[in-house]
Enzyme design. Sequence first.
Site, PDB file in Angstrom:
ATOM      1  N   VAL A 123      34.258 -13.161  -6.882  1.00 60.43           N
ATOM      2  CA  VAL A 123      34.194 -13.014  -5.426  1.00 60.43           C
ATOM      3  C   VAL A 123      32.786 -12.628  -4.986  1.00 60.43           C
ATOM      4  O   VAL A 123      32.269 -13.150  -3.994  1.00 60.43           O
ATOM      5  CB  VAL A 123      35.237 -11.986  -4.933  1.00 60.43           C
ATOM      6  CG1 VAL A 123      35.109 -11.764  -3.437  1.00 60.43           C
ATOM      7  CG2 VAL A 123      36.648 -12.456  -5.275  1.00 60.43           C
ATOM      8  N   CYS A 124      32.149 -11.739  -5.725  1.00 60.84           N
ATOM      9  CA  CYS A 124      30.783 -11.331  -5.381  1.00 60.84           C
ATOM     10  C   CYS A 124      29.826 -12.517  -5.504  1.00 60.84           C
ATOM     11  O   CYS A 124      28.982 -12.744  -4.633  1.00 60.84           O
ATOM     12  CB  CYS A 124      30.329 -10.186  -6.278  1.00 60.84           C
ATOM     13  SG  CYS A 124      31.336  -8.693  -6.136  1.00 60.84           S
ATOM     14  N   ALA A 125      29.968 -13.263  -6.576  1.00 61.37           N
ATOM     15  CA  ALA A 125      29.123 -14.445  -6.769  1.00 61.37           C
ATOM     16  C   ALA A 125      29.343 -15.447  -5.646  1.00 61.37           C
ATOM     17  O   ALA A 125      28.388 -16.035  -5.123  1.00 61.37           O
ATOM     18  CB  ALA A 125      29.418 -15.078  -8.129  1.00 61.37           C
ATOM     19  N   SER A 171      30.218 -14.810  -2.604  1.00 58.99           N
ATOM     20  CA  SER A 171      29.605 -14.324  -1.360  1.00 58.99           C
ATOM     21  C   SER A 171      28.100 -14.571  -1.361  1.00 58.99           C
ATOM     22  O   SER A 171      27.525 -14.922  -0.328  1.00 58.99           O
ATOM     23  CB  SER A 171      29.918 -12.840  -1.130  1.00 58.99           C
ATOM     24  OG  SER A 171      29.179 -11.997  -1.979  1.00 58.99           O
TER      25      SER A 171
END
Length: 168
Positions: free
Chosen positions: A60-62, A64
Amino acid sequence: MSQTVHFQGNPVTVANVIPQAGSKAQAFTLVAKDLSDVSLSQYAGKRKVLNIFPSIDTGVCAASVRKFNQLATEVENTVVLCVSADLPFAQSRFCGAEGLSNVITLSTLRNNEFLKNYGVEIVDGPLKGLAARAVIVLDENDNVIFSQLVDEITHEPDYDAALNVLKA
């Protein structure tokens, strides 16, 4: 004061409160991919999107970072600062491997106060010490014009809401 968000459905506590629209952003100095210190003041006169997240090594961070890299091309006079506790080496490796050049990655490596000051420090649970997922948009004078503390850390932020503020 504190706030509660969720990680995989379980409540976790976040220290302090995320800055709200109308407030002034606090100054900060974080670490760039070349290990240099980078201050908020270096982006004076530009609008800033602070994409804050736990770790670039999660899906999810990647996602974003990839999405904000794309959105950065749609707005003028705006820099996107992607902030996490990852080492600058990991941030640089990820952006290089992904071909991402429209965002600036910054690490809290030498400044844990950033997490407290921006109301994103997770203080309990398995992600204790990392940042909660948040997006804060600042105008050219470092006034907060949008903020979102994402309720479920495993969910992506509301990209459209942040983009709409920049296009207004």
